[in-house]
Scaffold this active site. Structure first.
Site, PDB file in Angstrom:
ATOM      1  N   GLU A   1      -1.841  -9.016   4.053  1.00  0.00           N
ATOM      2  CA  GLU A   1      -1.796  -9.460   5.449  1.00  0.00           C
ATOM      3  C   GLU A   1      -3.169  -9.694   6.065  1.00  0.00           C
ATOM      4  O   GLU A   1      -3.281 -10.348   7.111  1.00  0.00           O
ATOM      5  CB  GLU A   1      -1.003  -8.462   6.303  1.00  0.00           C
ATOM      6  CG  GLU A   1      -1.677  -7.111   6.508  1.00  0.00           C
ATOM      7  CD  GLU A   1      -1.412  -6.102   5.411  1.00  0.00           C
ATOM      8  OE1 GLU A   1      -1.520  -4.894   5.679  1.00  0.00           O
ATOM      9  OE2 GLU A   1      -1.096  -6.517   4.276  1.00  0.00           O
TER      10      GLU A   1
ATOM     11  N   CYS B   1       0.834  -1.203   0.000  1.00  0.00           N
ATOM     12  CA  CYS B   1       0.000   0.000   0.000  1.00  0.00           C
ATOM     13  C   CYS B   1       0.876   1.263   0.000  1.00  0.00           C
ATOM     14  O   CYS B   1       1.527   1.564  -0.979  1.00  0.00           O
ATOM     15  CB  CYS B   1      -0.976  -0.041   1.162  1.00  0.00           C
ATOM     16  SG  CYS B   1      -2.366   1.111   0.979  1.00  0.00           S
TER      17      CYS B   1
ATOM     18  N   HIS C   1      -3.709  -5.273   0.427  1.00  0.00           N
ATOM     19  CA  HIS C   1      -3.181  -5.716   1.726  1.00  0.00           C
ATOM     20  C   HIS C   1      -3.183  -7.251   1.808  1.00  0.00           C
ATOM     21  O   HIS C   1      -4.204  -7.858   2.132  1.00  0.00           O
ATOM     22  CB  HIS C   1      -4.017  -5.131   2.865  1.00  0.00           C
ATOM     23  CG  HIS C   1      -3.819  -3.668   3.062  1.00  0.00           C
ATOM     24  ND1 HIS C   1      -2.812  -3.150   3.843  1.00  0.00           N
ATOM     25  CD2 HIS C   1      -4.483  -2.601   2.556  1.00  0.00           C
ATOM     26  CE1 HIS C   1      -2.866  -1.829   3.825  1.00  0.00           C
ATOM     27  NE2 HIS C   1      -3.864  -1.469   3.043  1.00  0.00           N
TER      28      HIS C   1
ATOM     29  N   SER D   1      -0.548 -10.130  37.295  1.00  0.00           N
ATOM     30  CA  SER D   1      -1.932  -9.656  37.204  1.00  0.00           C
ATOM     31  C   SER D   1      -2.935 -10.789  37.319  1.00  0.00           C
ATOM     32  O   SER D   1      -4.113 -10.557  37.559  1.00  0.00           O
ATOM     33  CB  SER D   1      -2.149  -8.937  35.866  1.00  0.00           C
ATOM     34  OG  SER D   1      -2.075  -9.860  34.794  1.00  0.00           O
ATOM     35  N   GLY D   2      -2.471 -12.025  37.125  1.00  0.00           N
ATOM     36  CA  GLY D   2      -3.382 -13.159  37.139  1.00  0.00           C
ATOM     37  C   GLY D   2      -3.654 -13.707  35.760  1.00  0.00           C
ATOM     38  O   GLY D   2      -4.243 -14.773  35.614  1.00  0.00           O
ATOM     39  N   GLY D   3      -3.232 -12.984  34.719  1.00  0.00           N
ATOM     40  CA  GLY D   3      -3.463 -13.422  33.351  1.00  0.00           C
ATOM     41  C   GLY D   3      -2.351 -14.306  32.819  1.00  0.00           C
ATOM     42  O   GLY D   3      -1.311 -14.503  33.455  1.00  0.00           O
ATOM     43  N   VAL D   4      -2.575 -14.847  31.622  1.00  0.00           N
ATOM     44  CA  VAL D   4      -1.610 -15.733  30.982  1.00  0.00           C
ATOM     45  C   VAL D   4      -0.290 -15.019  30.722  1.00  0.00           C
ATOM     46  O   VAL D   4       0.790 -15.576  30.945  1.00  0.00           O
ATOM     47  CB  VAL D   4      -2.185 -16.273  29.650  1.00  0.00           C
ATOM     48  CG1 VAL D   4      -1.145 -17.116  28.921  1.00  0.00           C
ATOM     49  CG2 VAL D   4      -3.447 -17.069  29.895  1.00  0.00           C
ATOM     50  N   ASP D   5      -0.365 -13.779  30.271  1.00  0.00           N
ATOM     51  CA  ASP D   5       0.839 -13.058  29.858  1.00  0.00           C
ATOM     52  C   ASP D   5       1.817 -12.850  31.015  1.00  0.00           C
ATOM     53  O   ASP D   5       3.015 -13.116  30.893  1.00  0.00           O
ATOM     54  CB  ASP D   5       0.464 -11.709  29.242  1.00  0.00           C
ATOM     55  CG  ASP D   5      -0.506 -11.853  28.089  1.00  0.00           C
ATOM     56  OD1 ASP D   5      -0.474 -12.907  27.422  1.00  0.00           O
ATOM     57  OD2 ASP D   5      -1.311 -10.933  27.866  1.00  0.00           O
ATOM     58  N   SER D   6       1.305 -12.366  32.141  1.00  0.00           N
ATOM     59  CA  SER D   6       2.200 -12.124  33.276  1.00  0.00           C
ATOM     60  C   SER D   6       2.706 -13.436  33.869  1.00  0.00           C
ATOM     61  O   SER D   6       3.830 -13.506  34.370  1.00  0.00           O
ATOM     62  CB  SER D   6       1.501 -11.282  34.350  1.00  0.00           C
ATOM     63  OG  SER D   6       0.382 -11.946  34.886  1.00  0.00           O
TER      64      SER D   6
END
Length: 511
Positions: free
Chosen positions: A169, A80, A167, A221-226
């Protein structure tokens, strides 16, 4: 490890390009559009992609890459705006032509070319442009056209420069993944060695080289990421990691106890639970704006961590956070517009006494999950539903109160329990599902009496990486049962509605 560099011109799909390349087991890295030639040479990419952008290449404030990029003898794909930059910088011409503007799904005619190998020549793509290439640079030829855009794609095979006006993607371009595969494998000749086991080893070495002999305070934080960030860092630096889990009163039902038990099992020592429910509620009192909620929560988190760090009496240098790529995207990059700030990247005070350690910030959600499995985190924990750092604060519209939190917490538990049971033997379970307590009330009937309670929204979506999502089609008979269960078991709910908004135009979370 072979890599593809993506020069970011501020387009909304830049991170999606990176995601698609990684799907092909190829490492991709996003850098600023004006990265120096010396830095490019140092990174030694096998190929370069120029992203889309919001500007016009002929405008006074248009942004361009370093001119030396065209002399590096590295294959380049322009998408683009990136395509238009390639054309103009090499001697072509781009103009705003109202007759050639295209937006949305568009039929396209391809010609035989290495970029389109194994692709049907009569195909469909996703266009979003008002400017068009009207004159090609020397050495380039047209390799695709639409009814409105004569130069939908062009290439210089000798220099290995390729450009597309559409695009590839986005999923709406049906042949997009194959095109990107052709570029990275056939044209750039990459090895394709980007795998979870390689990510793990690379990230562990990266953390070791950054932290050295210093100490790290982890914001759980309790999430998957942390969780993944904490276990990864623990494997890198061992006892120099201290994990602090703040119970801010904004968690789901039973979540505080479950998270603490899991941390002790996976990491062992240096785990601290801090109960600050009343502090967060007092800070959020009277606040209705979602951006303010996020920033207050982020700021309060840091204040709590600073106090805890001082009490622990360890010279912490780094604060570990589970920031991932979509968090950064939605908080706005150098040129893209902010959709909403993320608690990890938008609410930190200037007086922050720690340096940030964010080992996952260039990974997408599914890559984080794969990394988690390679770290021996149990499957059920790695594939738990995403949960925002601000917790239920962004699932209660309007002012936060203990009563509202209890309502949405109980309704959410009932909804998730029902969906878990409904899809327990299915491979097509929703990717994320939760409830939102709206700030609207409506009249209902309980027995023979009039009631006046809140309207609760159910939200269920299907996604891979949180960059885009489609609403999940739960059968109507089950939506009816869920509504009945919630209205009968949760006080002050008089109406249940189902959110059928995709992302885009909406975001997954309501706030």
């Amino acid at each position: 490890m072979d890599k593809i560099l993506i020069l970011d011109f501020g387009g909304q799909y830049t991170q999606l390009i990176a995601r698609r390349i990684r799907d092909l087991n190829v490492y991709s890295e996003i850098v600023d559009y004006d990265i120096s030639i010396e830095e490019i040479i140092k990174k030694n990419p096998k190929g370069i992609i120029l992203s889309g952008g919001y500007d016009s290449v002929y405008g006074d404030r248009s942004i361009k890459p370093n001119k030396g990029i065209w002399d590096l003898n590295i294959p380049i794909l322009g998408i683009c705006y990136g395509f238009q930059v390639m054309m103009q910088e090499n001697g072509g011409q781009v103009e705003n032509d109202k007759d050639s503007e295209e937006y949305g799904s568009t039929d396209i005619r391809l010609t035989t070319n290495e970029l389109f190998e194994n692709i049907e020549l009569d195909n469909n793509c996703w266009m979003s442009h008002s400017d068009s290439v009207i004159f090609l640079p020397k050495g380039f030829k047209v390799i695709a056209s639409t009814n409105k855009c004569l130069v939908a794609s062009a290439c210089n095979r000798e220099k290995k420069f390729y450009g597309v006006q559409f695009h590839p993607e986005v999923t709406q371009t049906t042949f997009g993944n194959q095109l990107l595969q052709n570029f990275v494998y056939s044209i750039c000749d990459v090895a394709g060695d980007w795998e979870p086991k390689n990510i793990k080893l690379e990230k562990i070495e990266e953390i070791k080289s950054i932290v050295k002999d210093d100490y790290v305070l982890c914001a759980i934080s309790g999430g998957v990421d942390s969780l993944v960030a904490a276990v990864l860092t623990a494997q890198a630096i061992g006892d120099k990691l201290y994990c602090v889990f703040v119970d801010h009163g904004l968690l789901r039902k039973n979540e505080s106890q479950e998270v603490c038990a899991l941390l002790k099992k996976l990491i062992g020592k240096n785990i601290f639970l801090v109960d600050q429910k009343q502090l967060f509620l007092s800070k959020l009192k009277g606040v209705v704006d979602p951006e303010q909620k996020r920033k207050i929560i982020g700021k309060t988190f840091i204040e709590v961590f600073e106090k805890v760090a001082n009490k622990i009496n360890v010279p912490f240098k780094y604060l570990l956070q589970g920031t991932i790529y979509p968090d950064i995207v939605e908080s706005g990059s150098k040129f893209s517009k902010t959709i909403k700030s993320h608690h990890n990247v938008g609410g930190l005070p200037e007086r922050l006494q720690f340096e940030l350690l964010e080992p996952l910030k260039y990974l997408f959600k599914d890559e984080v999950r794969k990394l988690g499995l390679s770290l021996d985190i149990p499957y059920q924990n790695v594939y738990r539903q995403p949960f925002p750092g601000p917790g239920l604060a962004v699932r209660v519209l309007g002012e936060i109160t203990e009563d509202k939190l209890e309502i949405v917490r109980e309704a959410d538990f009932l909804f998730r329990s029902y969906i878990d049971q409904l899809y327990k033997n299915s491979e097509h379970k929703p990717w994320q599902y939760f409830t939102v307590l709206t700030n609207s009330k409506s009249v209902g009937v309980v027995g023979d009496n009039r009631s006046y309670g809140y309207t609760l929204a159910l939200r269920a979506v299907d996604s891979m990486d949180a960059m885009s999502a489609k609403w999940y089609k739960i059968p109507l008979e089950h939506l009816e049962k869920i509504s009945s269960i919630i209205c009968n078991k949760v006080k002050n709910i008089s109406r249940v509605v189902y959110d059928i908004t995709n992302k885009p135009p909406g975001t997954i979370e309501w706030e």
